[in-house]
Design a protein around this motif. Structure first.
Motif, short mmCIF file in Angstrom:
data_model
loop_
_atom_site.label_atom_id
_atom_site.label_comp_id
_atom_site.label_asym_id
_atom_site.label_seq_id
_atom_site.Cartn_x
_atom_site.Cartn_y
_atom_site.Cartn_z
N ASP A 1 6.21 9.16 22.60
CA ASP A 1 7.50 9.69 23.20
C ASP A 1 8.59 9.89 22.38
O ASP A 1 9.73 10.24 22.89
CB ASP A 1 7.70 8.82 24.28
CG ASP A 1 6.68 8.64 25.39
OD1 ASP A 1 5.99 9.41 25.40
OD2 ASP A 1 6.53 7.60 26.31
N ASN A 2 8.35 9.51 21.26
CA ASN A 2 9.60 9.41 20.19
C ASN A 2 9.38 10.47 18.84
O ASN A 2 8.20 10.04 18.37
CB ASN A 2 10.00 8.06 19.87
CG ASN A 2 10.47 7.19 21.18
OD1 ASN A 2 11.45 7.34 21.29
ND2 ASN A 2 9.57 6.48 21.42
N ALA A 3 10.15 11.12 18.54
CA ALA A 3 10.18 11.84 17.43
C ALA A 3 9.76 11.18 16.11
O ALA A 3 9.16 11.40 15.48
CB ALA A 3 11.36 12.83 17.17
N VAL A 4 10.65 9.95 16.02
CA VAL A 4 10.62 8.95 15.04
C VAL A 4 10.49 7.64 15.61
O VAL A 4 11.28 7.23 16.20
CB VAL A 4 11.73 9.03 14.16
CG1 VAL A 4 11.67 8.20 12.95
CG2 VAL A 4 11.85 10.62 13.55
N ALA A 5 9.52 6.76 15.42
CA ALA A 5 9.29 5.59 15.70
C ALA A 5 9.22 4.41 14.55
O ALA A 5 8.46 4.97 13.67
CB ALA A 5 7.94 5.28 16.75
N VAL A 6 10.01 3.43 14.79
CA VAL A 6 10.05 2.31 13.61
C VAL A 6 9.52 0.96 14.15
O VAL A 6 10.22 0.50 15.14
CB VAL A 6 11.26 2.37 12.88
CG1 VAL A 6 11.24 1.25 11.98
CG2 VAL A 6 11.48 3.70 12.19
N PHE A 7 8.40 0.71 13.94
CA PHE A 7 8.11 -0.75 14.59
C PHE A 7 8.63 -1.96 13.49
O PHE A 7 7.96 -1.61 12.27
CB PHE A 7 6.50 -0.84 14.70
CG PHE A 7 5.99 -0.03 15.58
CD1 PHE A 7 5.80 -0.43 16.98
CD2 PHE A 7 5.53 1.30 15.43
CE1 PHE A 7 5.40 0.49 18.13
CE2 PHE A 7 5.19 2.34 16.52
CZ PHE A 7 4.89 1.65 17.67
N SER A 8 9.38 -2.26 13.67
CA SER A 8 10.34 -3.23 12.88
C SER A 8 10.53 -4.64 13.16
O SER A 8 9.88 -5.17 14.24
CB SER A 8 11.57 -2.92 12.93
OG SER A 8 12.54 -3.32 12.13
N LYS A 9 10.82 -5.52 12.44
CA LYS A 9 11.20 -6.95 12.59
C LYS A 9 12.84 -6.97 12.33
O LYS A 9 13.14 -6.38 11.04
CB LYS A 9 10.36 -7.96 12.09
CG LYS A 9 9.08 -7.91 12.55
CD LYS A 9 8.01 -8.99 12.24
CE LYS A 9 6.82 -9.08 12.74
NZ LYS A 9 5.99 -10.10 12.51
N SER A 10 13.46 -7.67 12.90
CA SER A 10 14.96 -7.77 12.67
C SER A 10 15.48 -8.40 11.60
O SER A 10 16.29 -7.89 10.87
CB SER A 10 15.60 -8.49 13.86
OG SER A 10 15.28 -9.74 13.98
N TYR A 11 14.69 -9.29 10.86
CA TYR A 11 14.98 -9.89 9.76
C TYR A 11 14.42 -9.51 8.36
O TYR A 11 14.63 -9.87 7.39
CB TYR A 11 14.61 -11.51 9.92
CG TYR A 11 13.01 -11.52 10.13
CD1 TYR A 11 12.12 -11.53 9.15
CD2 TYR A 11 12.47 -11.97 11.41
CE1 TYR A 11 10.62 -11.73 9.28
CE2 TYR A 11 11.13 -11.98 11.72
CZ TYR A 11 10.39 -12.00 10.57
OH TYR A 11 8.93 -11.97 10.81
N PRO B 1 13.79 -7.24 5.32
CA PRO B 1 14.79 -6.38 4.43
C PRO B 1 14.10 -5.14 4.20
O PRO B 1 14.75 -4.05 4.13
CB PRO B 1 14.73 -7.13 2.90
CG PRO B 1 13.42 -8.08 3.15
CD PRO B 1 13.08 -8.45 4.52
N TYR B 2 12.89 -4.81 4.26
CA TYR B 2 12.07 -3.59 4.25
C TYR B 2 12.46 -2.76 5.42
O TYR B 2 12.73 -1.45 5.43
CB TYR B 2 10.54 -3.61 4.00
CG TYR B 2 10.44 -4.37 2.63
CD1 TYR B 2 10.69 -3.92 1.43
CD2 TYR B 2 9.77 -5.77 2.60
CE1 TYR B 2 10.49 -4.61 0.33
CE2 TYR B 2 9.58 -6.57 1.68
CZ TYR B 2 10.11 -5.69 0.25
OH TYR B 2 9.75 -6.67 -0.81
N CYS B 3 12.31 -3.44 6.47
CA CYS B 3 12.90 -2.55 7.85
C CYS B 3 14.18 -2.26 7.98
O CYS B 3 14.49 -1.14 8.21
CB CYS B 3 12.55 -3.63 9.03
SG CYS B 3 10.76 -4.13 9.13
N LYS B 4 15.12 -3.21 7.28
CA LYS B 4 16.35 -2.97 7.12
C LYS B 4 16.61 -1.48 6.19
O LYS B 4 17.48 -0.82 6.45
CB LYS B 4 17.33 -4.02 6.81
CG LYS B 4 17.58 -5.08 7.77
CD LYS B 4 18.17 -6.22 7.16
CE LYS B 4 18.30 -7.13 8.58
NZ LYS B 4 18.46 -8.39 7.92
N ALA B 5 15.86 -1.43 5.24
CA ALA B 5 16.11 -0.54 4.42
C ALA B 5 15.65 0.95 4.84
O ALA B 5 16.24 2.05 4.92
CB ALA B 5 15.04 -0.66 3.09
N THR B 6 14.50 0.91 5.71
CA THR B 6 13.99 1.88 6.29
C THR B 6 15.00 2.59 7.36
O THR B 6 15.22 3.82 7.41
CB THR B 6 12.81 1.52 7.24
OG1 THR B 6 11.70 1.38 6.16
CG2 THR B 6 12.30 2.66 8.14
#
Length: 102
Positions: free
Chosen positions: A14-24, A26-31
């Motif tokens: 359902d999403n053109a771009v999907a990011v499965f992340s964790k709030s804490y 640092p690699y997710c934050k960089a993405t």
């Protein structure tokens, strides 16, 4: 099929771009920072902030073999993690435009 796997696949579909992340993470934050800097529209789900986050992360392992976050999809294609996304910085704008996320 598990509810978590169905949910993960629906997010990818359902999403053109999907990011499965964790709030804490640092690699997710960089993405997310890289995507934000390009003005990309994306859907991020913080797996540490939803009740079924661990189950979704397990489902993603079944789907694409990746156990870590961020776990990134563009136009339903698995990109990988932050280092994979950063490595594609040169073509990222075109990928995002092609996906309709810019």
């Amino acid at each position: 099929m598990s509810a978590a796997k169905t949910k993960a696949q629906n997010i990818i579909e359902d999403n053109a771009v999907a990011v499965f992340s964790k709030s804490y993470c640092p690699y997710c934050k960089a993405t997310k920072s890289l995507l934000d800097s390009l003005g990309a529209k994306y859907y991020a789900i913080e797996l540490d902030q939803v009740d079924d986050g661990a189950a979704i992360q397990g489902a993603l392992k079944e789907i694409n073999g990746q156990t870590s976050v961020p776990n990134i999809y563009i136009k339903k294609q698995h990109i990988g993690g932050n280092s994979d996304l950063q490595a594609r910085k040169g073509e990222l704008k075109n990928l995002l435009q092609d996906a309709g996320a810019l």
